[in-house]
Design a protein around this motif. Structure first.
Motif, short mmCIF file in Angstrom:
data_model
loop_
_atom_site.label_atom_id
_atom_site.label_comp_id
_atom_site.label_asym_id
_atom_site.label_seq_id
_atom_site.Cartn_x
_atom_site.Cartn_y
_atom_site.Cartn_z
N THR A 1 21.71 -29.22 25.87
CA THR A 1 22.22 -29.05 24.52
C THR A 1 22.69 -27.62 24.28
O THR A 1 23.71 -27.39 23.63
CB THR A 1 21.12 -29.38 23.48
OG1 THR A 1 20.66 -30.70 23.73
CG2 THR A 1 21.63 -29.28 22.07
N MET A 2 21.97 -26.66 24.80
CA MET A 2 22.23 -25.26 24.50
C MET A 2 23.24 -24.60 25.43
O MET A 2 23.74 -23.52 25.12
CB MET A 2 20.92 -24.48 24.55
CG MET A 2 19.86 -25.00 23.60
SD MET A 2 20.35 -24.92 21.90
CE MET A 2 19.96 -23.25 21.58
N ALA A 3 23.56 -25.22 26.54
CA ALA A 3 24.43 -24.59 27.54
C ALA A 3 25.75 -24.09 26.95
O ALA A 3 26.20 -22.98 27.26
CB ALA A 3 24.70 -25.55 28.69
N LYS A 4 26.35 -24.86 26.06
CA LYS A 4 27.65 -24.45 25.52
C LYS A 4 27.54 -23.29 24.53
O LYS A 4 28.54 -22.71 24.15
CB LYS A 4 28.37 -25.63 24.88
CG LYS A 4 27.70 -26.22 23.67
CD LYS A 4 28.49 -27.42 23.17
CE LYS A 4 27.81 -28.11 22.02
NZ LYS A 4 28.55 -29.29 21.60
N TYR A 5 26.31 -22.94 24.13
CA TYR A 5 26.13 -21.85 23.17
C TYR A 5 25.73 -20.54 23.84
O TYR A 5 25.53 -19.54 23.17
CB TYR A 5 25.07 -22.24 22.13
CG TYR A 5 25.44 -23.47 21.36
CD1 TYR A 5 26.55 -23.49 20.51
CD2 TYR A 5 24.72 -24.64 21.51
CE1 TYR A 5 26.89 -24.63 19.82
CE2 TYR A 5 25.06 -25.79 20.81
CZ TYR A 5 26.14 -25.77 19.97
OH TYR A 5 26.50 -26.91 19.29
#
Length: 172
Positions: free
Chosen positions: A25-29
Protein backbone atom coordinates in the motif's frame (compact mmCIF):
# COMPACT_ATOMS: atom_id res chain seq x y z
CA UNK A 1 2.67 25.09 8.90
CA UNK A 2 3.43 24.45 5.20
CA UNK A 3 6.46 22.13 5.71
CA UNK A 4 4.61 20.11 8.34
CA UNK A 5 1.55 20.00 6.11
CA UNK A 6 3.65 18.65 3.23
CA UNK A 7 4.81 15.80 5.45
CA UNK A 8 1.27 15.20 6.73
CA UNK A 9 -0.23 14.84 3.25
CA UNK A 10 2.68 12.85 1.78
CA UNK A 11 0.92 9.66 2.86
CA UNK A 12 -2.89 9.57 2.99
CA UNK A 13 -4.21 8.47 6.38
CA UNK A 14 -6.28 5.80 4.64
CA UNK A 15 -3.05 4.31 3.29
CA UNK A 16 -1.51 3.81 6.72
CA UNK A 17 -1.82 0.22 7.87
CA UNK A 18 -0.25 -1.84 10.64
CA UNK A 19 0.03 -5.14 8.76
CA UNK A 20 2.55 -6.55 6.25
CA UNK A 21 0.32 -5.41 3.39
CA UNK A 22 1.41 -1.89 4.30
CA UNK A 23 4.54 -2.42 2.18
CA UNK A 24 2.39 -2.80 -0.94
CA UNK A 25 0.00 0.00 0.00
CA UNK A 26 2.74 2.44 0.95
CA UNK A 27 5.24 1.75 -1.85
CA UNK A 28 3.84 4.46 -4.12
CA UNK A 29 4.16 7.05 -1.34
CA UNK A 30 7.87 6.52 -0.65
CA UNK A 31 9.10 9.23 -3.04
CA UNK A 32 6.76 12.01 -1.79
CA UNK A 33 7.47 11.02 1.82
CA UNK A 34 11.24 11.12 1.32
CA UNK A 35 10.90 14.55 -0.29
CA UNK A 36 8.70 15.81 2.55
CA UNK A 37 11.00 14.37 5.21
CA UNK A 38 14.27 15.80 4.02
CA UNK A 39 15.09 14.34 0.64
CA UNK A 40 13.83 17.50 -1.02
CA UNK A 41 15.20 21.03 -1.21
CA UNK A 42 14.96 21.51 2.58
CA UNK A 43 17.38 18.66 3.27
CA UNK A 44 17.68 17.47 6.87
CA UNK A 45 15.52 20.38 8.02
CA UNK A 46 12.53 18.45 6.64
CA UNK A 47 13.16 15.67 9.15
CA UNK A 48 12.96 18.20 11.97
CA UNK A 49 9.60 19.42 10.65
CA UNK A 50 8.29 15.87 10.45
CA UNK A 51 9.10 15.24 14.14
CA UNK A 52 6.42 17.80 15.01
CA UNK A 53 3.79 15.50 13.48
CA UNK A 54 4.10 13.29 16.57
CA UNK A 55 3.33 16.17 18.90
CA UNK A 56 0.08 17.75 20.01
CA UNK A 57 -0.92 20.86 18.05
CA UNK A 58 -0.45 23.00 21.17
CA UNK A 59 3.33 22.43 20.84
CA UNK A 60 3.26 24.41 17.59
CA UNK A 61 0.86 27.02 18.92
CA UNK A 62 2.94 27.57 22.06
CA UNK A 63 6.12 27.96 20.02
CA UNK A 64 4.75 30.35 17.41
CA UNK A 65 1.53 32.11 18.47
CA UNK A 66 1.46 34.83 21.13
CA UNK A 67 -1.82 36.60 20.30
CA UNK A 68 -4.42 35.27 22.77
CA UNK A 69 -7.35 35.75 20.37
CA UNK A 70 -5.57 33.68 17.71
CA UNK A 71 -4.58 31.03 20.27
CA UNK A 72 -8.24 30.75 21.32
CA UNK A 73 -9.31 30.56 17.67
CA UNK A 74 -6.84 27.74 16.99
CA UNK A 75 -8.11 25.92 20.09
CA UNK A 76 -11.65 26.26 18.72
CA UNK A 77 -10.48 25.04 15.30
CA UNK A 78 -9.00 21.95 16.94
CA UNK A 79 -12.26 21.31 18.76
CA UNK A 80 -14.28 21.67 15.55
CA UNK A 81 -12.00 19.20 13.74
CA UNK A 82 -11.20 16.66 16.45
CA UNK A 83 -13.56 17.31 19.34
CA UNK A 84 -10.54 18.08 21.52
CA UNK A 85 -8.60 21.21 22.44
CA UNK A 86 -5.16 21.90 20.96
CA UNK A 87 -3.35 20.24 23.87
CA UNK A 88 -5.02 16.93 22.97
CA UNK A 89 -5.22 17.21 19.16
CA UNK A 90 -2.61 15.64 16.93
CA UNK A 91 -0.42 18.15 15.09
CA UNK A 92 -0.51 15.75 12.12
CA UNK A 93 -4.30 16.01 11.89
CA UNK A 94 -4.19 19.80 12.03
CA UNK A 95 -1.32 20.06 9.52
CA UNK A 96 -3.19 17.75 7.14
CA UNK A 97 -6.43 19.73 7.55
CA UNK A 98 -4.83 23.15 7.07
CA UNK A 99 -2.89 21.94 4.02
CA UNK A 100 -5.95 20.39 2.38
CA UNK A 101 -8.18 23.36 3.24
CA UNK A 102 -5.87 25.86 1.57
CA UNK A 103 -5.65 24.03 -1.76
CA UNK A 104 -7.14 25.81 -4.74
CA UNK A 105 -10.88 25.10 -5.21
CA UNK A 106 -11.20 23.47 -1.79
CA UNK A 107 -14.83 22.89 -0.78
CA UNK A 108 -16.19 22.04 2.63
CA UNK A 109 -19.24 19.81 2.38
CA UNK A 110 -21.54 19.08 5.28
CA UNK A 111 -23.97 16.18 5.52
CA UNK A 112 -27.72 16.84 5.54
CA UNK A 113 -28.66 16.60 9.20
CA UNK A 114 -25.12 17.54 10.31
CA UNK A 115 -22.50 15.21 11.71
CA UNK A 116 -25.16 13.59 13.91
CA UNK A 117 -26.68 12.09 10.74
CA UNK A 118 -23.40 10.23 10.13
CA UNK A 119 -23.32 8.93 13.70
CA UNK A 120 -26.98 7.84 13.48
CA UNK A 121 -26.30 5.95 10.22
CA UNK A 122 -23.26 4.20 11.73
CA UNK A 123 -25.26 3.20 14.81
CA UNK A 124 -28.09 1.83 12.63
CA UNK A 125 -25.59 -0.17 10.57
CA UNK A 126 -23.80 -1.65 13.57
CA UNK A 127 -27.07 -2.59 15.30
CA UNK A 128 -28.53 -4.03 12.07
CA UNK A 129 -25.72 -6.59 12.02
CA UNK A 130 -25.92 -7.47 15.72
CA UNK A 131 -23.29 -5.10 17.07
CA UNK A 132 -23.67 -3.18 20.31
CA UNK A 133 -22.83 0.47 20.81
CA UNK A 134 -21.51 2.21 23.90
CA UNK A 135 -22.33 5.83 23.13
CA UNK A 136 -21.40 8.58 25.60
CA UNK A 137 -19.64 5.93 27.69
CA UNK A 138 -16.20 7.01 28.88
CA UNK A 139 -13.62 4.28 28.31
CA UNK A 140 -10.63 4.02 30.65
CA UNK A 141 -8.67 1.59 28.47
CA UNK A 142 -8.87 -0.95 25.68
CA UNK A 143 -8.35 -4.47 27.09
CA UNK A 144 -5.59 -6.29 25.20
CA UNK A 145 -4.75 -10.00 25.26
CA UNK A 146 -2.02 -11.48 23.13
CA UNK A 147 -1.63 -8.24 21.17
CA UNK A 148 -5.34 -8.17 20.27
CA UNK A 149 -8.12 -5.87 21.50
CA UNK A 150 -10.68 -8.07 23.27
CA UNK A 151 -12.78 -5.55 25.15
CA UNK A 152 -12.82 -2.28 27.01
CA UNK A 153 -12.69 -1.21 30.62
CA UNK A 154 -15.11 1.62 31.27
CA UNK A 155 -14.33 4.50 33.62
CA UNK A 156 -17.12 3.27 35.92
CA UNK A 157 -15.04 0.10 36.47
CA UNK A 158 -17.16 -2.27 34.34
CA UNK A 159 -15.35 -4.37 31.73
CA UNK A 160 -17.09 -5.19 28.44
CA UNK A 161 -15.70 -8.08 26.40
CA UNK A 162 -16.10 -8.19 22.63
CA UNK A 163 -17.24 -11.30 20.78
CA UNK A 164 -15.58 -10.40 17.47
CA UNK A 165 -14.01 -6.93 17.46
CA UNK A 166 -13.51 -3.67 19.32
CA UNK A 167 -14.12 -0.55 17.23
CA UNK A 168 -13.13 2.80 18.65
CA UNK A 169 -12.95 6.40 17.46
CA UNK A 170 -10.27 7.30 19.99
CA UNK A 171 -7.40 9.41 18.67
CA UNK A 172 -4.10 7.62 18.33
Amino acid sequence: MAPIGEAAVAIPFAGMRADYGAILTMAKYIAPLVKALGGGPKGAEGFEDAKLLREYFSTLVDAHVTNQWLRDMLDLECFVISGLKADQTSAAIMAFTFTERHKKNCVYDYPIGGSQAIIDALVRGVRKYGGKMALATPVAEIVMEGGRAVGMKLKNGRTVRARRAVVSNASV
